[in-house]
Motif scaffolding. Structure first.
Motif, mmCIF file in Angstrom:
data_model
loop_
_atom_site.group_PDB
_atom_site.id
_atom_site.type_symbol
_atom_site.label_atom_id
_atom_site.label_comp_id
_atom_site.label_asym_id
_atom_site.label_seq_id
_atom_site.Cartn_x
_atom_site.Cartn_y
_atom_site.Cartn_z
ATOM 1 N N ASN A 21 0.695 -1.241 -0.235
ATOM 2 C CA ASN A 21 0.043 -0.144 0.004
ATOM 3 C C ASN A 21 0.917 1.233 -0.062
ATOM 4 O OD1 ASN A 21 -1.959 2.043 0.531
ATOM 5 N ND2 ASN A 21 -2.792 1.103 2.288
ATOM 6 N N ALA A 22 1.330 1.675 -1.240
ATOM 7 C CA ALA A 22 2.333 2.873 -1.376
ATOM 8 C C ALA A 22 1.731 4.083 -0.840
ATOM 9 C CB ALA A 22 2.787 2.876 -2.774
ATOM 10 N N LYS A 23 0.429 4.480 -1.240
ATOM 11 C CA LYS A 23 -0.163 5.190 -0.582
ATOM 12 C C LYS A 23 -0.395 5.558 1.005
ATOM 13 C CE LYS A 23 -3.695 6.248 -4.306
ATOM 14 N NZ LYS A 23 -5.171 6.168 -4.564
ATOM 15 N N GLY A 24 -0.984 4.420 1.532
ATOM 16 C CA GLY A 24 -0.842 4.101 2.975
ATOM 17 C C GLY A 24 0.539 4.536 3.627
ATOM 18 N N LEU A 25 1.627 4.003 2.974
ATOM 19 C CA LEU A 25 2.926 3.995 3.596
ATOM 20 C C LEU A 25 3.226 5.481 3.395
ATOM 21 C CD1 LEU A 25 5.582 3.309 5.084
ATOM 22 C CD2 LEU A 25 6.434 2.404 2.818
ATOM 23 N N GLY A 26 3.256 6.145 2.272
ATOM 24 C CA GLY A 26 3.555 7.422 2.222
ATOM 25 C C GLY A 26 2.592 8.370 3.277
ATOM 26 N N GLN A 27 1.387 8.200 3.434
ATOM 27 C CA GLN A 27 0.665 8.942 4.307
ATOM 28 C C GLN A 27 1.103 8.957 5.750
ATOM 29 O OE1 GLN A 27 -1.591 11.399 2.966
ATOM 30 N NE2 GLN A 27 -1.400 12.209 5.080
ATOM 31 N N LEU A 28 1.554 7.737 6.197
ATOM 32 C CA LEU A 28 2.016 7.352 7.586
ATOM 33 C C LEU A 28 3.319 8.196 7.603
ATOM 34 C CD1 LEU A 28 2.070 5.652 10.132
ATOM 35 C CD2 LEU A 28 3.339 4.076 8.925
ATOM 36 N N LEU A 29 4.181 8.193 6.802
ATOM 37 C CA LEU A 29 5.350 9.059 6.610
ATOM 38 C C LEU A 29 5.210 10.458 6.884
ATOM 39 C CD1 LEU A 29 7.753 7.041 4.300
ATOM 40 C CD2 LEU A 29 7.900 7.096 6.995
ATOM 41 N N ILE A 30 4.153 10.915 6.455
ATOM 42 C CA ILE A 30 3.935 12.259 6.185
ATOM 43 C C ILE A 30 3.122 12.423 7.657
ATOM 44 C CG2 ILE A 30 2.137 14.096 5.506
ATOM 45 C CD1 ILE A 30 2.457 12.528 2.508
ATOM 46 N N ASP A 31 2.367 11.852 8.053
ATOM 47 C CA ASP A 31 1.689 12.168 9.288
ATOM 48 C C ASP A 31 2.446 11.898 10.523
ATOM 49 O OD1 ASP A 31 -0.623 12.713 7.920
ATOM 50 O OD2 ASP A 31 -1.614 10.802 8.375
ATOM 51 N N THR A 32 3.385 10.832 10.541
ATOM 52 C CA THR A 32 4.225 10.686 11.863
ATOM 53 C C THR A 32 5.527 11.313 11.785
ATOM 54 O OG1 THR A 32 5.177 8.656 10.846
ATOM 55 C CG2 THR A 32 3.318 8.487 12.251
ATOM 56 N N LEU A 33 6.240 11.516 10.691
ATOM 57 C CA LEU A 33 7.554 12.099 10.391
ATOM 58 C C LEU A 33 7.529 13.614 9.893
ATOM 59 C CD1 LEU A 33 9.544 9.014 9.306
ATOM 60 C CD2 LEU A 33 9.300 9.885 11.693
ATOM 61 N N GLY A 34 6.573 13.823 9.474
ATOM 62 C CA GLY A 34 6.362 15.281 8.924
ATOM 63 C C GLY A 34 6.928 15.325 7.424
ATOM 64 N N HIS A 56 14.944 16.893 -3.380
ATOM 65 C CA HIS A 56 13.684 16.373 -3.834
ATOM 66 C C HIS A 56 12.837 15.441 -3.159
ATOM 67 C CE1 HIS A 56 11.087 14.241 -6.862
ATOM 68 N NE2 HIS A 56 10.666 15.635 -7.050
ATOM 69 N N HIS A 57 13.669 14.279 -3.032
ATOM 70 C CA HIS A 57 13.145 13.204 -2.017
ATOM 71 C C HIS A 57 14.254 12.675 -1.338
ATOM 72 C CE1 HIS A 57 14.316 11.269 -6.146
ATOM 73 N NE2 HIS A 57 14.554 10.166 -5.445
ATOM 74 N N THR A 58 13.841 12.281 -0.246
ATOM 75 C CA THR A 58 14.683 11.178 0.684
ATOM 76 C C THR A 58 14.307 9.850 0.738
ATOM 77 O OG1 THR A 58 14.701 13.165 2.227
ATOM 78 C CG2 THR A 58 15.455 11.273 2.963
ATOM 79 N N ILE A 59 12.940 9.878 0.390
ATOM 80 C CA ILE A 59 12.467 8.607 0.313
ATOM 81 C C ILE A 59 11.341 8.185 -0.935
ATOM 82 C CG2 ILE A 59 10.705 6.571 1.199
ATOM 83 C CD1 ILE A 59 11.629 7.500 4.053
ATOM 84 N N ALA A 60 11.447 7.245 -1.680
ATOM 85 C CA ALA A 60 10.652 7.178 -2.975
ATOM 86 C C ALA A 60 9.959 5.714 -2.615
ATOM 87 C CB ALA A 60 11.315 7.001 -4.232
ATOM 88 N N ILE A 61 8.633 5.661 -2.784
ATOM 89 C CA ILE A 61 7.771 4.487 -2.606
ATOM 90 C C ILE A 61 7.223 4.076 -3.509
ATOM 91 C CG2 ILE A 61 6.030 3.565 -1.111
ATOM 92 C CD1 ILE A 61 6.360 6.056 0.677
ATOM 93 N N ILE A 62 7.088 2.648 -3.945
ATOM 94 C CA ILE A 62 6.395 2.282 -5.173
ATOM 95 C C ILE A 62 5.742 1.008 -4.692
ATOM 96 C CG2 ILE A 62 8.218 0.670 -5.901
ATOM 97 C CD1 ILE A 62 7.487 1.350 -8.930
ATOM 98 N N GLU A 63 4.615 0.799 -5.276
ATOM 99 C CA GLU A 63 3.575 -0.184 -5.044
ATOM 100 C C GLU A 63 4.286 -1.624 -5.688
ATOM 101 O OE1 GLU A 63 -1.060 -0.647 -5.346
ATOM 102 O OE2 GLU A 63 -0.460 0.852 -4.178
ATOM 103 N N GLY A 64 4.252 -2.514 -4.704
ATOM 104 C CA GLY A 64 4.792 -3.947 -4.974
ATOM 105 C C GLY A 64 5.124 -4.885 -3.593
ATOM 106 N N PRO A 65 5.454 -6.035 -3.916
ATOM 107 C CA PRO A 65 5.853 -6.712 -2.855
ATOM 108 C C PRO A 65 6.777 -5.851 -1.693
ATOM 109 C CG PRO A 65 7.071 -7.560 -4.546
ATOM 110 C CD PRO A 65 5.976 -6.523 -5.188
ATOM 111 N N PRO A 66 6.510 -6.189 -0.536
ATOM 112 C CA PRO A 66 7.388 -5.327 0.484
ATOM 113 C C PRO A 66 8.879 -5.522 0.403
ATOM 114 C CG PRO A 66 5.522 -6.376 1.604
ATOM 115 C CD PRO A 66 5.724 -6.935 0.363
ATOM 116 N N ARG A 67 9.821 -4.693 -0.068
ATOM 117 C CA ARG A 67 11.211 -4.709 0.273
ATOM 118 C C ARG A 67 11.855 -3.534 -0.235
ATOM 119 N NH1 ARG A 67 12.891 -8.665 -3.817
ATOM 120 N NH2 ARG A 67 10.798 -9.757 -3.650
#
Length: 180
Positions: A21-34, A56-67
């Motif tokens: 869930n790339a969207k969910g992980l992204g939102q978690l990082l926004i909400d918890t780490l700012g 521009h980015h510190t973390i990139a997230i892509i949907e797929g198997p967790p890795r």
């Protein structure tokens, strides 16, 4: 003085994670780490997030198997990408993608190779910085780019299968399944 047989990176640049869930992980990082959203694909399956260093980015997230998809290091100069590619070739190893130029708003030059443990390593130079966060608007990029729209590589060569299937698992398949 730091002496090495290799090309010393300036710093660790970013990591790319894969998540069910790339969207969910992204939102978690926004909400918890700012963290701040820099860019996203139009289907939400790919996101670039930044921390407080203005890159521009510190973390990139892509949907797929967790890795852990890849770790990126910032080169001191553009020519270092060529030196690394030449060293890999002499070691009978090679690049799995690149050289190329990322689009989106990152605008960095890149090469990718695989380390001996199977992790993908990006060596890059020239990532954009977001100097004025108050006026920056995240870009929205096509998940399925048409001709001339490929923001993953503006120079045209799409990522190979190894690139999209690569990386190292962050959990056993059983644990990843249990996490849903």
């Amino acid at each position: 003085e730091y002496t090495t047989a290799g090309v010393r990176p300036r710093q660790m640049d970013h990591v790319q994670l894969m998540a069910k869930n790339a969207k969910g992980l992204g939102q978690l990082l926004i909400d918890t780490l700012g963290m701040q959203l820099s860019d996203v694909s139009d289907d939400g399956a790919f996101a670039f997030l930044r921390a407080g260093n203005l890159n521009h980015h510190t973390i990139a997230i892509i949907e797929g198997p967790p890795r852990l998809h890849h770790i990126a290091f910032e080169a001191a100069q553009l020519g270092d990408l060529i030196v690394v590619a030449d060293r890999l070739q002499r070691m009978r190893r090679g690049l799995i993608w690149g050289p190329g130029r990322h689009g989106a708003n990152a605008q960095s030059y890149f090469t990718y190779h695989q380390d001996i443990a199977g992790c993908i390593i990006e060596y890059s130079w020239g990532m954009s910085r977001i100097e004025d966060e108050s006026s920056y608007q995240p870009g929205i990029w096509p998940a399925t780019p048409g001709p001339g729209e490929d923001w993953l590589n503006q120079w045209g060569a799409p990522p190979p299968g190894l690139f999209s299937e690569g990386g190292v698992p962050v959990a056993t398949p059983e644990l990843a399944s249990a996490a849903g």
